[in-house]
Design a protein around this motif. Sequence first.
Motif, PDB file in Angstrom:
ATOM      1  N   GLU A   1       2.063   5.183  -0.603  1.00 58.75           N
ATOM      2  CA  GLU A   1       0.624   4.793  -0.095  1.00 58.75           C
ATOM      3  C   GLU A   1       0.755   3.337   0.557  1.00 58.75           C
ATOM      4  O   GLU A   1       0.011   2.888   1.437  1.00 58.75           O
ATOM      5  N   LEU A   2       1.830   2.629   0.377  1.00 61.51           N
ATOM      6  CA  LEU A   2       2.162   1.254   0.735  1.00 61.51           C
ATOM      7  C   LEU A   2       2.996   1.452   2.043  1.00 61.51           C
ATOM      8  O   LEU A   2       3.194   0.229   2.625  1.00 61.51           O
ATOM      9  N   ASP A   3       3.207   2.449   2.591  1.00 65.03           N
ATOM     10  CA  ASP A   3       3.925   2.770   3.663  1.00 65.03           C
ATOM     11  C   ASP A   3       3.406   2.938   4.805  1.00 65.03           C
ATOM     12  O   ASP A   3       2.540   3.919   4.900  1.00 65.03           O
ATOM     13  N   PRO A   4       2.971   1.955   5.880  1.00 63.10           N
ATOM     14  CA  PRO A   4       2.016   2.348   6.967  1.00 63.10           C
ATOM     15  C   PRO A   4       2.425   3.654   7.980  1.00 63.10           C
ATOM     16  O   PRO A   4       1.532   4.353   8.408  1.00 63.10           O
TER      17      PRO A   4
ATOM     18  N   ASN B   1       0.839   6.485   5.447  1.00 63.44           N
ATOM     19  CA  ASN B   1      -0.634   6.324   5.029  1.00 63.44           C
ATOM     20  C   ASN B   1      -1.404   6.172   6.289  1.00 63.44           C
ATOM     21  O   ASN B   1      -1.470   5.161   6.500  1.00 63.44           O
TER      22      ASN B   1
ATOM     23  N   ASP C   1      -6.926   0.349   3.717  1.00 63.88           N
ATOM     24  CA  ASP C   1      -6.616   0.063   2.571  1.00 63.88           C
ATOM     25  C   ASP C   1      -6.476  -1.476   2.275  1.00 63.88           C
ATOM     26  O   ASP C   1      -6.654  -1.890   1.338  1.00 63.88           O
ATOM     27  N   VAL C   2      -5.516  -2.284   3.111  1.00 68.52           N
ATOM     28  CA  VAL C   2      -5.247  -3.353   2.965  1.00 68.52           C
ATOM     29  C   VAL C   2      -6.409  -4.432   3.045  1.00 68.52           C
ATOM     30  O   VAL C   2      -6.466  -5.243   2.204  1.00 68.52           O
TER      31      VAL C   2
ATOM     32  N   ASP D   1      -4.394   5.596   6.418  1.00 67.80           N
ATOM     33  CA  ASP D   1      -5.317   4.689   6.071  1.00 67.80           C
ATOM     34  C   ASP D   1      -5.023   3.376   5.455  1.00 67.80           C
ATOM     35  O   ASP D   1      -5.865   2.590   5.050  1.00 67.80           O
ATOM     36  N   TYR D   2      -3.678   2.953   5.889  1.00 71.22           N
ATOM     37  CA  TYR D   2      -3.118   1.792   5.531  1.00 71.22           C
ATOM     38  C   TYR D   2      -3.915   0.476   5.901  1.00 71.22           C
ATOM     39  O   TYR D   2      -4.370  -0.251   5.052  1.00 71.22           O
TER      40      TYR D   2
ATOM     41  N   PHE E   1      -5.514   1.487  -2.452  1.00 74.38           N
ATOM     42  CA  PHE E   1      -4.414   2.635  -2.003  1.00 74.38           C
ATOM     43  C   PHE E   1      -4.634   3.683  -2.717  1.00 74.38           C
ATOM     44  O   PHE E   1      -3.806   4.854  -2.093  1.00 74.38           O
TER      45      PHE E   1
ATOM     46  N   GLY F   1       0.405  -6.390   6.584  1.00 73.75           N
ATOM     47  CA  GLY F   1      -0.360  -6.001   5.394  1.00 73.75           C
ATOM     48  C   GLY F   1      -1.117  -6.876   4.879  1.00 73.75           C
ATOM     49  O   GLY F   1      -2.094  -7.359   5.602  1.00 73.75           O
TER      50      GLY F   1
END
Length: 172
Positions: free
Chosen positions: A109-112, A115, A121-122, A117-118, A168, A142
């Motif tokens: 989820e932390l990988d653009p 994800n 989410d940030v 929706d990154y 996330f 990020g």
Amino acid sequence: MLASLGATALIVLTACGGGGEGGDADKGGKGEVASISSPAAGGSAQPSADPDAGRPQIRLDSTQDDINRMMDAWLACLKENGAEKTYKTSPNSPGVKACQGKKPVDPPELDPAKNPDYGDDVRIMVKCMNEHGIKSVVTDGGWGLDDGASLSAPGYDETMTACQVKAFGGDK
């Protein structure tokens, strides 16, 4: 020592897990043992398409202590293989390659790239952190802290973990 035992237990549990359709688990579990198939004569074993398969997975709700234990196991392996000080400059060395399976993987989820929706989410992450008194900002890659002193704010680790899960983890 405990980190090594924990990593070994994780590897053993990971190796014993699974059992998809058609596997030994489908036979009713009557004392049968799973086996490892050998490649056919003249063939070769196919490597996993996922280079991260089998590596310790950091989750969104992993505590800093959990992450530290995973990292300690990887760093101990690097040290045992003489690559502790050179893994950044010699990523293809035998010592680094020997420990690749122990290097923790960040949550997808932390990988653009994984994800879609990154970006949203940030922004949720930064808003949550600011709502809890930890001044944070959106950055090019990020999010980050407005000032380094926030790292020592009371409850920082717990707040960061809770906000990360909220932002996330789909609990928006």
